[in-house]
Design a protein around this motif. Structure first.
Motif, PDB file in Angstrom:
ATOM      1  N   ASP A  47      -5.428 -39.382   2.213  1.00 27.43           N
ATOM      2  CA  ASP A  47      -4.546 -39.038   3.165  1.00 27.43           C
ATOM      3  C   ASP A  47      -4.296 -39.754   4.439  1.00 27.43           C
ATOM      4  O   ASP A  47      -3.446 -39.424   5.173  1.00 27.43           O
ATOM      5  N   SER A  48      -5.235 -40.789   4.386  1.00 31.39           N
ATOM      6  CA  SER A  48      -5.141 -41.714   5.695  1.00 31.39           C
ATOM      7  C   SER A  48      -3.737 -42.500   5.249  1.00 31.39           C
ATOM      8  O   SER A  48      -3.200 -43.196   6.252  1.00 31.39           O
ATOM      9  N   ASP A  86      -6.395 -37.299  -2.704  1.00 31.33           N
ATOM     10  CA  ASP A  86      -6.537 -36.210  -1.497  1.00 31.33           C
ATOM     11  C   ASP A  86      -5.399 -35.120  -1.574  1.00 31.33           C
ATOM     12  O   ASP A  86      -4.242 -35.701  -1.913  1.00 31.33           O
ATOM     13  N   LYS A 116      -9.568 -34.342  -3.873  1.00 32.17           N
ATOM     14  CA  LYS A 116     -10.723 -34.570  -2.887  1.00 32.17           C
ATOM     15  C   LYS A 116      -9.993 -33.391  -1.998  1.00 32.17           C
ATOM     16  O   LYS A 116      -8.608 -33.459  -1.474  1.00 32.17           O
TER      17      LYS A 116
HETATM   18  O1  KIV Z   1      -8.132 -40.229   3.690  1.00 37.87           O
HETATM   19  C1  KIV Z   1      -9.052 -41.187   3.359  1.00 37.87           C
HETATM   20  O2  KIV Z   1      -8.850 -42.402   3.600  1.00 37.87           O
HETATM   21  C2  KIV Z   1     -10.366 -40.615   3.228  1.00 37.87           C
HETATM   22  C3  KIV Z   1     -11.477 -41.423   3.763  1.00 37.87           C
HETATM   23  C4  KIV Z   1     -11.605 -41.811   5.048  1.00 37.87           C
HETATM   24  C5  KIV Z   1     -12.758 -40.811   2.909  1.00 37.87           C
HETATM   25  O3  KIV Z   1     -10.503 -39.537   3.237  1.00 37.87           O
END
Ligand code: KIV
Length: 268
Positions: A47-48, A86, A116
């Motif tokens: 979710d980045s 995510d 995740k």
């Molecule tokens: O959203 C993301 O990129 C993450 C990583 C920082 C592990 O959760």
């Protein structure tokens, strides 16, 4: 590219054999293809994406809809890499039903292999519900960006005796709930080492030192993209994609302006 489809059992075997493996974020078909061709075992549709794809100031703003489209593109480019997606903020915290509904929508629409979610003890019931629904689940503890306001900013977690104890309790709770993997973000290397040695599931570190079973980075951070972006201390840069892209775009603009592009070989 991995020569055969990477599965959870392969990641578990790597932990037993102490063979470190790599995870990178990916948000589209083309980068997924590139990272799969490089042999990256696991791609994370993080979710980045809120920050690096959509330009939101926080990961709290990206929706399930926005994440599903990205994840579907990644899966189409992922080759034999394992894909984790995510679940965004607000789509799983309120109830087990919300978590299962969001996760099944994500997996059905994208074809990703696992989801995740962020949070330790407080999210253990959600992890148990997702496992009960038959899903592969990656937990995420330590610094959890969706809780940036509760954690008072981007801070290392698990420092000191009580911090380390709290982190170990979080990992214990997610393992007990059935999590298959756990991301450890911004925790002291020695605490990540204890977690990796003590618990049976693969640990994936980001800013968590060298002792984790695997390492993950946001791909923009490992190639300095954009050129003037923030570089977290825990990321190393193996290329200068931001500068190269600005250079290429500037050269294109210059050659169009001076009339040297397109040349004869680019014309029909
Ligand atoms: O959203 C993301 O990129 C993450 C990583 C920082 C592990 O959760």
């Amino acid at each position: 590219m991995p020569t055969k489809q990477v599965r959870l059992a392969d990641l578990q075997a790597k932990k037993r054999d102490r063979t470190p493996w790599a995870m990178l974020t990916a948000y589209d078909y083309s980068t997924a293809r590139a990272f799969s061709q490089a042999g990256i075992e696991v791609l994370l549709v993080g979710d980045s994406a809120a920050n690096v794809v959509y330009g939101y100031p926080s990961t709290q703003q990206v929706s399930l809809e926005e994440m599903c489209f990205l994840a579907a593109g990644v899966v189409r480019g992922a080759g034999n890499s394992f894909v984790i997606a995510d679940l965004p903020f607000g789509t799983y915290e309120a109830s087990d039903e919300a978590a299962v509904s969001s996760a099944t929508e994500m997996l059905r629409r994208s074809g990703a292999h696992a989801v995740k979610i962020e949070g330790g003890q407080r999210m253990a019931p959600r992890i148990a519900a997702l496992k009960q629904a038959g899903l592969v689940v990656c937990a995420h503890v330590g610094f959890t960006p969706q809780s940036v306001n509760t954690l008072s900013g981007f801070r290392v977690q698990g420092r000191g005796d009580s911090g380390a104890q709290a982190l170990l309790s979080d990992v214990s709770a997610v393992v007990e709930a059935g999590a298959d993997l756990v991301v450890l973000e911004m925790v002291p290397a020695d605490v990540a080492r204890q977690v990796t040695e003590r618990f049976p599931i693969p640990t994936v570190g980001i800013g968590a030192g060298p002792h984790c079973d695997a390492q993950v980075l946001v791909w923009h951070d490992m190639v300095a993209f954009p050129q003037d972006g923030h570089r977290p201390r825990f990321a190393k840069q193996w290329a200068q994609v931001g500068a190269d892209l600005v250079g290429a775009a500037s050269a294109f603009k210059r050659e169009v302006a001076e009339g040297s592009f397109p040349a004869e070989e680019h014309s029909f």
